[in-house]
Design a protein around this motif. Structure first.
Motif, PDB file in Angstrom:
ATOM      1  N   GLU A  88       0.852  -1.193   0.000  1.00 30.26           N
ATOM      2  CA  GLU A  88       0.000   0.000   0.000  1.00 30.26           C
ATOM      3  C   GLU A  88       0.884   1.237   0.000  1.00 30.26           C
ATOM      4  N   ILE A  89       0.565   2.175  -0.888  1.00 35.91           N
ATOM      5  CA  ILE A  89       1.341   3.405  -0.970  1.00 35.91           C
ATOM      6  C   ILE A  89       0.410   4.602  -1.012  1.00 35.91           C
ATOM      7  N   LEU A  90       0.941   5.768  -0.656  1.00 35.76           N
ATOM      8  CA  LEU A  90       0.216   7.025  -0.792  1.00 35.76           C
ATOM      9  C   LEU A  90       0.771   7.743  -2.002  1.00 35.76           C
ATOM     10  N   SER A  91      -0.100   8.001  -2.943  1.00 37.65           N
ATOM     11  CA  SER A  91       0.336   8.638  -4.185  1.00 37.65           C
ATOM     12  C   SER A  91       0.283  10.157  -4.059  1.00 37.65           C
ATOM     13  N   LYS A  92       1.331  10.815  -4.531  1.00 39.66           N
ATOM     14  CA  LYS A  92       1.355  12.274  -4.502  1.00 39.66           C
ATOM     15  C   LYS A  92       0.548  12.856  -5.661  1.00 39.66           C
ATOM     16  N   LYS A  93       0.396  12.057  -6.720  1.00 39.25           N
ATOM     17  CA  LYS A  93      -0.303  12.524  -7.908  1.00 39.25           C
ATOM     18  C   LYS A  93      -0.988  11.339  -8.564  1.00 39.25           C
ATOM     19  N   ILE A  94      -2.183  11.544  -9.101  1.00 41.96           N
ATOM     20  CA  ILE A  94      -2.912  10.451  -9.729  1.00 41.96           C
ATOM     21  C   ILE A  94      -3.233  10.732 -11.189  1.00 41.96           C
ATOM     22  N   LEU A  95      -3.355  12.007 -11.555  1.00 42.02           N
ATOM     23  CA  LEU A  95      -3.589  12.374 -12.949  1.00 42.02           C
ATOM     24  C   LEU A  95      -2.261  12.785 -13.575  1.00 42.02           C
ATOM     25  N   THR A  96      -1.834  12.009 -14.564  1.00 44.09           N
ATOM     26  CA  THR A  96      -0.574  12.286 -15.250  1.00 44.09           C
ATOM     27  C   THR A  96      -0.863  12.868 -16.624  1.00 44.09           C
ATOM     28  N   LEU A 115      -4.650   7.845 -15.871  1.00 46.22           N
ATOM     29  CA  LEU A 115      -4.909   7.596 -14.461  1.00 46.22           C
ATOM     30  C   LEU A 115      -4.651   6.123 -14.190  1.00 46.22           C
ATOM     31  N   ASN A 116      -3.694   5.850 -13.305  1.00 43.77           N
ATOM     32  CA  ASN A 116      -3.343   4.481 -12.954  1.00 43.77           C
ATOM     33  C   ASN A 116      -3.602   4.240 -11.466  1.00 43.77           C
ATOM     34  N   PRO A 117      -4.661   3.508 -11.117  1.00 46.56           N
ATOM     35  CA  PRO A 117      -4.974   3.249  -9.702  1.00 46.56           C
ATOM     36  C   PRO A 117      -3.931   2.379  -9.007  1.00 46.56           C
ATOM     37  N   TYR A 118      -3.148   1.661  -9.804  1.00 47.34           N
ATOM     38  CA  TYR A 118      -2.115   0.784  -9.281  1.00 47.34           C
ATOM     39  C   TYR A 118      -0.825   1.006 -10.061  1.00 47.34           C
ATOM     40  N   SER A 119       0.279   0.582  -9.470  1.00 48.18           N
ATOM     41  CA  SER A 119       1.511   0.372 -10.223  1.00 48.18           C
ATOM     42  C   SER A 119       1.734  -1.132 -10.249  1.00 48.18           C
ATOM     43  N   ALA A 136      -5.986   7.147  -3.928  1.00 49.68           N
ATOM     44  CA  ALA A 136      -6.206   7.558  -5.317  1.00 49.68           C
ATOM     45  C   ALA A 136      -7.450   8.426  -5.495  1.00 49.68           C
ATOM     46  N   ALA A 137      -8.571   8.029  -4.898  1.00 45.86           N
ATOM     47  CA  ALA A 137      -9.813   8.786  -5.064  1.00 45.86           C
ATOM     48  C   ALA A 137      -9.699  10.180  -4.454  1.00 45.86           C
ATOM     49  N   GLU A 138      -9.062  10.257  -3.307  1.00 52.52           N
ATOM     50  CA  GLU A 138      -8.873  11.547  -2.633  1.00 52.52           C
ATOM     51  C   GLU A 138      -8.010  12.484  -3.473  1.00 52.52           C
ATOM     52  N   ILE A 139      -6.913  11.956  -4.011  1.00 54.70           N
ATOM     53  CA  ILE A 139      -6.026  12.773  -4.828  1.00 54.70           C
ATOM     54  C   ILE A 139      -6.722  13.186  -6.124  1.00 54.70           C
ATOM     55  N   TYR A 140      -7.497  12.258  -6.696  1.00 56.82           N
ATOM     56  CA  TYR A 140      -8.262  12.615  -7.897  1.00 56.82           C
ATOM     57  C   TYR A 140      -9.160  13.817  -7.635  1.00 56.82           C
ATOM     58  N   ARG A 141      -9.882  13.781  -6.516  1.00 54.10           N
ATOM     59  CA  ARG A 141     -10.789  14.885  -6.188  1.00 54.10           C
ATOM     60  C   ARG A 141     -10.043  16.221  -6.132  1.00 54.10           C
ATOM     61  N   ILE A 151     -12.646   5.550  -7.137  1.00 59.08           N
ATOM     62  CA  ILE A 151     -12.377   6.617  -8.107  1.00 59.08           C
ATOM     63  C   ILE A 151     -13.629   6.927  -8.918  1.00 59.08           C
ATOM     64  N   LEU A 152     -14.317   5.890  -9.361  1.00 60.37           N
ATOM     65  CA  LEU A 152     -15.558   6.101 -10.127  1.00 60.37           C
ATOM     66  C   LEU A 152     -16.608   6.817  -9.279  1.00 60.37           C
ATOM     67  N   GLU A 153     -16.706   6.447  -8.023  1.00 60.54           N
ATOM     68  CA  GLU A 153     -17.663   7.121  -7.126  1.00 60.54           C
ATOM     69  C   GLU A 153     -17.329   8.605  -7.014  1.00 60.54           C
ATOM     70  N   GLU A 154     -16.041   8.917  -6.945  1.00 61.15           N
ATOM     71  CA  GLU A 154     -15.624  10.313  -6.879  1.00 61.15           C
ATOM     72  C   GLU A 154     -15.870  11.015  -8.209  1.00 61.15           C
ATOM     73  N   MET A 155     -15.718  10.307  -9.313  1.00 53.81           N
ATOM     74  CA  MET A 155     -15.963  10.899 -10.634  1.00 53.81           C
ATOM     75  C   MET A 155     -17.430  11.275 -10.826  1.00 53.81           C
ATOM     76  N   ILE A 156     -18.309  10.510 -10.221  1.00 54.68           N
ATOM     77  CA  ILE A 156     -19.739  10.855 -10.315  1.00 54.68           C
ATOM     78  C   ILE A 156     -19.994  12.212  -9.671  1.00 54.68           C
ATOM     79  N   LYS A 157     -19.253  12.504  -8.599  1.00 53.23           N
ATOM     80  CA  LYS A 157     -19.374  13.806  -7.925  1.00 53.23           C
ATOM     81  C   LYS A 157     -18.616  14.898  -8.688  1.00 53.23           C
ATOM     82  N   ASN A 158     -17.461  14.533  -9.223  1.00 58.53           N
ATOM     83  CA  ASN A 158     -16.601  15.487  -9.929  1.00 58.53           C
ATOM     84  C   ASN A 158     -16.129  14.860 -11.243  1.00 58.53           C
TER      85      ASN A 158
END
Length: 277
Positions: free
Chosen positions: A7-15, A29-33, A67-72, A109-116
């Motif tokens: 498990e990692i914390l990503s600094k950025k999710i949209l490249t 957008l890559n939810p995993y590496s 990932a979802a938090e950073i996406y938002r 991520i999809l749940e967050e995309m529905i909001k944003n």
């Protein structure tokens, strides 16, 4: 095969989109590496993310738990700048690889995309697990354009076992794509890379796809076939008596064949036609 997960914390999710994605996509957008499907021809094997990993491709997955938090945060910043956001998910992993059943990173991520929502989302996968999220995709398509692109590189299970033995079966993928299509979501089959297929391949796809995307080991590996050669693809084709399928113009032949069964305007070829107009 044992998969090393972390498990990692990503600094950025949209490249920002680069390479073949620059024809219309603005971000990947890559939810995993990493990717447990471990396809033998995968160009990511030859990229720095794998080259310096120290663990074989297919045997490790890093889970981007935030990932979802950073996406938002990132989508709100982009919207504040009135930026267009066309997302390709995913370019260097599969968003629906087996670990997603437990982690639900892609679903979050999809749940967050529905909001944003972005302006456009293309989901690229080879996993039937995507049908789990049809409920979210139906909601999301009311907010933005959505395209589900299922990689089905061949209709032959024997060929799949040679080149991608850990990936889901062809029939399971085809069935999943039909379910997505029947739910009213735009669908694409990604014949990427082109693998030897039977004459009936177009019939398998009839009525379940809105787009057909054709890519090859030569025009699609980002280096005009150099990565594929380093991965030993010519030798692997030869070993199994398939050398006639490993040629620079294979995409031309496949396009010509599929145009016998489908309208020309739904068939697209790497790289210039990557973004669905």
């Amino acid at each position: 095969m044992i998969i090393e997960t972390k498990e990692i914390l990503s600094k950025k999710i949209l490249t920002e989109a680069k390479g073949y994605l620059e024809v219309g996509f603005t971000h990947s957008l890559n939810p995993y590496s990493g990717c447990a499907f471990s396809c033998r021809y995968c160009y990511v094997r030859e990229m720095p993310i794998q080259k310096f990993k120290g663990v074989p491709w297919g045997e490790w997955v890093d889970i981007k738990t935030n990932a979802a938090e950073i996406y938002r945060k990132e989508i709100l910043t982009l919207r504040g700048k009135s930026k267009t956001v066309n997302i390709f998910m995913s370019s260097a992993t599969d968003p629906y690889q087996p670990i997603e059943r437990k982690t639900n990173i892609t679903r979050a991520i999809l749940e967050e995309m529905i909001k944003n929502p972005p302006d456009f989302l293309q989901i690229q996968t080879r996993s039937p697990l995507i049908i789990r999220d049809i409920d979210l995709l139906v909601k999301l398509k009311k907010k933005c354009r959505v395209l589900v692109s299922m990689t089905i590189e061949t209709d032959r299970e024997d060929i799949k076992r040679i080149f991608s033995p850990y990936a889901p079966g062809v029939k399971l993928r085809t069935k999943a794509l039909k379910e997505v299509h029947d739910a009213g979501i735009s669908t694409q089959v990604s014949i990427s890379p082109v693998m030897p297929f039977s004459p009936d391949f177009p019939k398998v796809l009839d009525g379940i796809v809105d787009h057909i995307w054709i890519d090859t080991l030569i025009i699609g590996d980002g280096t005009m076939g150099k990565r594929s050669r380093r991965l030993g693809m010519p030798e692997l084709f030869k070993e199994h008596g398939l050398s006639k399928w490993y040629r620079e113009d294979i995409h031309v032949m496949v396009v010509k064949y599929f145009k016998k069964y489908f309208p020309s305007d739904i068939i697209r070829v790497s790289k210039t036609e990557a973004f669905p107009k």
